[in-house]
Design an enzyme around this catalytic site. Structure first.
Site, PDB file in Angstrom:
ATOM      1  CB  CYS A 233       0.334   1.886   4.101  1.00  0.00           C
ATOM      2  SG  CYS A 233      -1.345   1.245   3.903  1.00  0.00           S
TER       3      CYS A 233
ATOM      4  CB  CYS B  90      -0.913  -0.040   1.224  1.00  0.00           C
ATOM      5  SG  CYS B  90      -1.775   1.508   1.565  1.00  0.00           S
TER       6      CYS B  90
END
Length: 334
Positions: free
Chosen positions: A95, A92
């Site tokens: 993230c 991600c």
């Protein structure tokens, strides 16, 4: 889905963790608000004996990795300090931008907050319990009660506001303890370095995501790729924001009902695959589309191939699940 931080009085997004913990072991709660009842943190990284909300504890780190199996330790620790929960994944992109900010702010609070990191790919029960339909998802646990905070990567200033609101809410509910890092006297914590500034089009894409304008973010990433076709961060970012754009305004029940009613409908099956990927259920998404590839032809098959390749970029070509899915796709196509 919005990224507006809640006010302390608005921290009401509780989620059901009954599948993970015995309700009888939770601290007593009043009228839906968290309380600072007594609790033990014995299982949290060797924190020690039972402690009340004003007690101090010693922990190995202010940032802890937790799993479906160990999450009850977080509930116990949250009777002493508020715990911020970061649901993330290795593949991600946002993230990787948000996590250093969360870790840096946790260090600044000097033991008044603990950060619990949950890998979405390996902890499906927590992903489901926190209703994490997209990642990163950030929540808090105060006095044993989990509360939703925000979804997506926010700027540091907004994340700092969220931390302040969480600490204020914890104080209102009697959770005012502090933890000490074991060995902190010998080694002074340096904290995480500030994240590097993003390239202009990447920053513009994040800003667009923050305000919910996914179409604008798509265009920013496409511009970045046009300028540098080897910009893998932009390729992955484009894949993720395209997924968010496709899911925006749709519910899980709606998508799964449509797919169940039309098992050969390519668009319906891809929509559920989007949902699975956004929640970290990567193998489920791959399996759904790869099962469909041999049953369709022409434009439908190409559409499935393109979507799978998009997922491969999003998750990362080095991921073993991607390698296995690539082999299966090649076998189905050729």
């Amino acid at each position: 889905m919005t990224n507006v931080p809640p006010t302390p009085s608005g921290l009401r997004g509780a989620v059901d963790l009954s599948s993970l913990v015995d309700r009888a072991q939770r601290p007593t709660q009043q009228a839906g608000a968290p309380t600072g009842g007594p609790g033990a943190a014995a299982g949290t990284g060797g924190a020690g004996a039972a402690a009340g909300p004003d007690a101090d504890l010693t922990v190995p780190s202010l940032v802890i990795d937790v799993t479906d199996q160990s999450f009850q330790d977080v509930l116990q620790l949250s009777s002493v300090v508020p715990v911020i929960v970061d649901i993330w994944a290795e593949w991600c992109g946002p993230c990787k931008q948000l996590s250093p900010i969360l870790e840096q702010l946790t260090a600044e609070y000097d033991g008044r907050v603990v950060l619990a990191k949950v890998d979405a790919d390996t902890n499906p029960q927590l992903v489901q319990a926190f209703q994490a339909q997209s990642i990163p998802t950030v929540a808090a646990v105060i006095g044993g009660r989990p509360l939703g905070l925000f979804v997506g990567a926010l700027p540091e200033a907004q994340v700092r506001d969220v931390f302040e609101q969480v600490v204020a809410a914890a104080e209102q509910n009697g959770v005012t303890g502090r933890v000490t890092v074991d060995g902190a006297a010998e080694t002074e914590p340096q904290g995480e370095p500030a994240p590097e500034p993003l390239p202009p089009h990447h920053q513009a894409a994040y800003d667009a995501i923050e305000r919910g304008d996914y179409a604008a973010a798509v265009q920013e990433y496409k511009t970045a790729i046009a300028q540098d076709p080897n910009d893998q961060m932009a390729v992955a970012g484009l894949a993720q924001v395209s997924l968010l754009d496709r899911l925006n305004g749709r519910t899980a029940d709606e998508l799964r009902s449509a797919a169940a009613a039309a098992p050969q409908d390519v668009e319906a099956q891809m929509a559920v695959a989007d949902l699975d990927v956004s929640g970290g259920h990567v193998e489920d998404a791959f399996g759904r589309l790869l099962d469909l590839v041999p049953t369709v032809f022409g434009a439908d098959r190409e559409t499935l191939r393109v979507r799978l390749v998009e997922y491969f970029e999003l998750i990362g070509v080095d991921d073993p699940r991607v390698a296995a899915a690539r082999r299966r796709l090649a076998s189905a196509l050729y």
